[in-house]
Scaffold this motif. Structure first.
Motif, PDB file in Angstrom:
ATOM      1  N   VAL A 193       9.952  27.426  72.163  1.00  0.00           N
ATOM      2  CA  VAL A 193       9.454  28.231  70.998  1.00  0.00           C
ATOM      3  C   VAL A 193      10.951  27.669  70.056  1.00  0.00           C
ATOM      4  O   VAL A 193      12.014  27.488  70.452  1.00  0.00           O
ATOM      5  N   ALA A 194      10.240  27.124  68.814  1.00  0.00           N
ATOM      6  CA  ALA A 194      11.367  26.929  67.778  1.00  0.00           C
ATOM      7  C   ALA A 194      11.235  27.634  66.556  1.00  0.00           C
ATOM      8  O   ALA A 194      10.119  27.898  66.058  1.00  0.00           O
ATOM      9  N   LEU A 195      12.420  28.057  65.808  1.00  0.00           N
ATOM     10  CA  LEU A 195      12.134  28.622  64.656  1.00  0.00           C
ATOM     11  C   LEU A 195      12.898  27.640  63.724  1.00  0.00           C
ATOM     12  O   LEU A 195      14.101  26.969  63.865  1.00  0.00           O
ATOM     13  N   VAL A 196      12.162  27.251  62.559  1.00  0.00           N
ATOM     14  CA  VAL A 196      12.684  26.296  61.618  1.00  0.00           C
ATOM     15  C   VAL A 196      12.731  26.862  60.187  1.00  0.00           C
ATOM     16  O   VAL A 196      11.595  27.366  59.742  1.00  0.00           O
ATOM     17  N   THR A 197      13.819  27.213  59.906  1.00  0.00           N
ATOM     18  CA  THR A 197      13.940  27.736  58.438  1.00  0.00           C
ATOM     19  C   THR A 197      13.808  26.732  57.340  1.00  0.00           C
ATOM     20  O   THR A 197      13.952  25.444  57.352  1.00  0.00           O
ATOM     21  N   GLY A 198      12.859  27.185  56.338  1.00  0.00           N
ATOM     22  CA  GLY A 198      12.341  26.182  55.207  1.00  0.00           C
ATOM     23  C   GLY A 198      11.571  25.203  55.878  1.00  0.00           C
ATOM     24  O   GLY A 198      11.487  24.128  55.476  1.00  0.00           O
ATOM     25  N   GLY A 199      10.639  25.534  56.774  1.00  0.00           N
ATOM     26  CA  GLY A 199       9.934  24.486  57.677  1.00  0.00           C
ATOM     27  C   GLY A 199       8.543  24.199  56.971  1.00  0.00           C
ATOM     28  O   GLY A 199       7.865  23.498  57.727  1.00  0.00           O
ATOM     29  N   ARG A 200       8.208  24.613  55.773  1.00  0.00           N
ATOM     30  CA  ARG A 200       6.970  24.362  55.330  1.00  0.00           C
ATOM     31  C   ARG A 200       6.990  23.196  54.438  1.00  0.00           C
ATOM     32  O   ARG A 200       5.732  22.662  53.886  1.00  0.00           O
ATOM     33  N   SER A 201       8.215  22.695  54.033  1.00  0.00           N
ATOM     34  CA  SER A 201       8.167  21.608  53.033  1.00  0.00           C
ATOM     35  C   SER A 201       9.165  20.556  53.214  1.00  0.00           C
ATOM     36  O   SER A 201      10.205  21.260  53.981  1.00  0.00           O
ATOM     37  N   GLY A 202       9.185  19.304  53.071  1.00  0.00           N
ATOM     38  CA  GLY A 202      10.391  18.216  52.835  1.00  0.00           C
ATOM     39  C   GLY A 202      10.805  18.040  54.430  1.00  0.00           C
ATOM     40  O   GLY A 202       9.984  17.818  55.505  1.00  0.00           O
ATOM     41  N   ALA A 216      16.867  25.441  55.760  1.00  0.00           N
ATOM     42  CA  ALA A 216      16.685  26.236  54.354  1.00  0.00           C
ATOM     43  C   ALA A 216      18.016  25.857  53.770  1.00  0.00           C
ATOM     44  O   ALA A 216      19.035  26.249  54.279  1.00  0.00           O
ATOM     45  N   GLY A 217      17.763  25.658  52.406  1.00  0.00           N
ATOM     46  CA  GLY A 217      18.857  25.547  51.723  1.00  0.00           C
ATOM     47  C   GLY A 217      18.766  25.375  50.241  1.00  0.00           C
ATOM     48  O   GLY A 217      17.675  25.327  49.733  1.00  0.00           O
ATOM     49  N   ASP A 239      13.335  11.004  50.951  1.00  0.00           N
ATOM     50  CA  ASP A 239      12.091  11.096  50.178  1.00  0.00           C
ATOM     51  C   ASP A 239      11.299  12.418  50.455  1.00  0.00           C
ATOM     52  O   ASP A 239      10.388  12.138  50.788  1.00  0.00           O
ATOM     53  N   THR A 240      11.872  13.334  49.989  1.00  0.00           N
ATOM     54  CA  THR A 240      11.147  14.482  49.973  1.00  0.00           C
ATOM     55  C   THR A 240      10.541  14.712  48.594  1.00  0.00           C
ATOM     56  O   THR A 240      10.882  13.921  47.432  1.00  0.00           O
ATOM     57  N   ASP A 241       9.517  15.535  48.261  1.00  0.00           N
ATOM     58  CA  ASP A 241       8.889  15.851  47.206  1.00  0.00           C
ATOM     59  C   ASP A 241       9.643  16.190  46.113  1.00  0.00           C
ATOM     60  O   ASP A 241       9.674  15.986  44.987  1.00  0.00           O
ATOM     61  N   ARG A 243      16.610   0.754  51.396  1.00  0.00           N
ATOM     62  CA  ARG A 243      15.765   1.640  51.002  1.00  0.00           C
ATOM     63  C   ARG A 243      16.341   3.075  51.419  1.00  0.00           C
ATOM     64  O   ARG A 243      17.170   3.167  51.792  1.00  0.00           O
ATOM     65  N   THR A 244      15.617   4.091  50.752  1.00  0.00           N
ATOM     66  CA  THR A 244      15.816   5.478  51.064  1.00  0.00           C
ATOM     67  C   THR A 244      15.206   6.009  52.554  1.00  0.00           C
ATOM     68  O   THR A 244      14.416   5.250  53.011  1.00  0.00           O
ATOM     69  N   GLY A 245      15.265   7.161  52.811  1.00  0.00           N
ATOM     70  CA  GLY A 245      14.892   7.385  54.114  1.00  0.00           C
ATOM     71  C   GLY A 245      13.721   8.207  54.169  1.00  0.00           C
ATOM     72  O   GLY A 245      13.138   8.648  53.073  1.00  0.00           O
ATOM     73  N   THR A 246      13.000   8.586  55.396  1.00  0.00           N
ATOM     74  CA  THR A 246      11.799   9.647  55.157  1.00  0.00           C
ATOM     75  C   THR A 246      12.073  10.918  56.090  1.00  0.00           C
ATOM     76  O   THR A 246      13.115  10.886  56.930  1.00  0.00           O
ATOM     77  N   PRO A 247      11.530  12.021  55.581  1.00  0.00           N
ATOM     78  CA  PRO A 247      11.752  13.141  56.582  1.00  0.00           C
ATOM     79  C   PRO A 247      11.569  12.934  57.893  1.00  0.00           C
ATOM     80  O   PRO A 247      12.150  13.462  58.860  1.00  0.00           O
ATOM     81  N   GLY A 248      10.481  11.932  58.267  1.00  0.00           N
ATOM     82  CA  GLY A 248      10.144  11.837  59.623  1.00  0.00           C
ATOM     83  C   GLY A 248      11.340  11.014  60.535  1.00  0.00           C
ATOM     84  O   GLY A 248      11.557  11.474  61.731  1.00  0.00           O
ATOM     85  N   GLU A 249      12.188  10.481  59.685  1.00  0.00           N
ATOM     86  CA  GLU A 249      13.254   9.757  60.330  1.00  0.00           C
ATOM     87  C   GLU A 249      14.152  10.961  60.714  1.00  0.00           C
ATOM     88  O   GLU A 249      15.165  10.771  61.750  1.00  0.00           O
ATOM     89  N   ILE A 250      14.554  11.986  60.119  1.00  0.00           N
ATOM     90  CA  ILE A 250      15.285  13.113  60.462  1.00  0.00           C
ATOM     91  C   ILE A 250      14.700  13.868  61.232  1.00  0.00           C
ATOM     92  O   ILE A 250      15.174  14.088  62.557  1.00  0.00           O
ATOM     93  N   ALA A 251      13.425  14.183  61.415  1.00  0.00           N
ATOM     94  CA  ALA A 251      12.641  14.878  62.466  1.00  0.00           C
ATOM     95  C   ALA A 251      12.590  14.280  63.832  1.00  0.00           C
ATOM     96  O   ALA A 251      12.833  14.876  64.855  1.00  0.00           O
ATOM     97  N   GLY A 252      12.654  12.912  63.842  1.00  0.00           N
ATOM     98  CA  GLY A 252      12.763  12.476  65.513  1.00  0.00           C
ATOM     99  C   GLY A 252      14.175  12.654  65.867  1.00  0.00           C
ATOM    100  O   GLY A 252      14.066  12.816  67.003  1.00  0.00           O
ATOM    101  N   LEU A 253      15.142  12.563  65.252  1.00  0.00           N
ATOM    102  CA  LEU A 253      16.547  12.823  65.657  1.00  0.00           C
ATOM    103  C   LEU A 253      16.846  14.449  65.894  1.00  0.00           C
ATOM    104  O   LEU A 253      17.189  14.738  67.158  1.00  0.00           O
ATOM    105  N   ALA A 254      15.990  15.423  65.118  1.00  0.00           N
ATOM    106  CA  ALA A 254      16.099  16.716  65.614  1.00  0.00           C
ATOM    107  C   ALA A 254      15.522  17.041  66.663  1.00  0.00           C
ATOM    108  O   ALA A 254      16.214  17.789  67.437  1.00  0.00           O
TER     109      ALA A 254
END
Length: 244
Positions: A8-17, A78-79, A175-177, A204-215
């Motif tokens: 089970v995971a809790l992700v704060t600010g998990g709806r965007s970016g 979240a921040g 590259d977030t919204d 280039r700049t990064g993508t959110p998926g590249e952060i997600a893979g490390l997380a």
């Protein structure tokens, strides 16, 4: 191999970016993901929370345990960011930035630790390269992210013996919204995009998926000997010296 289906995971600010990408990655692996932020999440189970309210972290952890029965992964994502030099930053902006970006993660960790200890869980804090250096007019944001990096090390040291690991990720330009909207608001967005590519060795700049893979890896059993680290993911930006 990690048995993701039991986690089970809790992700704060998990709806965007970045948070949304981490939530999606964990869910794709079979993790039960609960997000926490203002308003509803139409993709994942969620707890609606206004983290400017000091009582929210305690309630959020309580609600997640009630909903999911336990907690294995805490992602403090979240921040907020308020711009202005030290002279331009109001006492309220300073206090709210430090509260949401640093105090809330501290409180979430504090109240999640008994549950994470039971399941030898993992904490992933989202810091920033601005915890290592500074863009102009970001004193409150930089202070909060530097604090998150230090808190990460302290939690790792104090609670490694309890079976809990704690790491941080320091993203560069992603590259977030929100960042895309900022670029589009400029007078010459195409020129700005080109200059962004120039400051990154990878071009280039990064993508959110590249952060997600490390997380996801940091939360996995494969990273069981990894704790107390701040992982910089910035396309080489902080390694590159500017020419005169």
């Amino acid at each position: 191999m990690t048995n993701w289906s039991e986690k089970v995971a809790l992700v704060t600010g998990g709806r965007s970016g970045i948070g949304a990408a981490i939530s999606a990655k964990l869910a794709s692996l079979g993790v039960t993901v609960v997000t926490a932020q203002r308003g509803e999440d139409r993709v994942h189970p969620y707890v609606s929370a206004n983290f400017l309210n000091p009582s929210e972290p305690v309630r959020v952890i309580h609600d997640v345990i009630k909903m999911a029965g336990g907690l294995d992964i805490l992602v403090n994502n979240a921040g907020i960011m308020r711009e202005g030099t030290v002279l331009e930053t109001s006492d309220v902006d300073w206090a709210e930035t430090l509260h949401v970006n640093l105090t809330v993660p501290f409180m979430l960790i504090k109240h999640a630790l008994p549950h994470l200890t039971k399941r030898r869980g993992s904490i992933v804090n989202i810091g920033s390269i601005e915890g290592l250096g500074s863009n102009p007019r970001h004193p409150a944001y930089c202070a909060s992210k530097g604090g998150i990096h230090a808190l990460t090390r302290a939690v790792a040291v104090d609670h490694g013996g309890d079976g809990v690991r704690c790491n941080a990720i320091a993203p560069g330009w992603i590259d977030t919204d929100l960042n895309t909207a900022f670029i589009e608001s400029l007078g010459d967005p195409e020129s700005f995009k080109a200059s962004l590519g120039d400051i990154h060795p990878v071009g280039r700049t990064g993508t959110p998926g590249e952060i997600a893979g490390l997380a996801a890896w940091l939360a996995s059993d494969e990273a069981s000997f990894v704790t107390g680290q701040v992982w910089t993911v910035d396309g080489g930006r902080t390694s590159k010296l500017n020419l005169p």
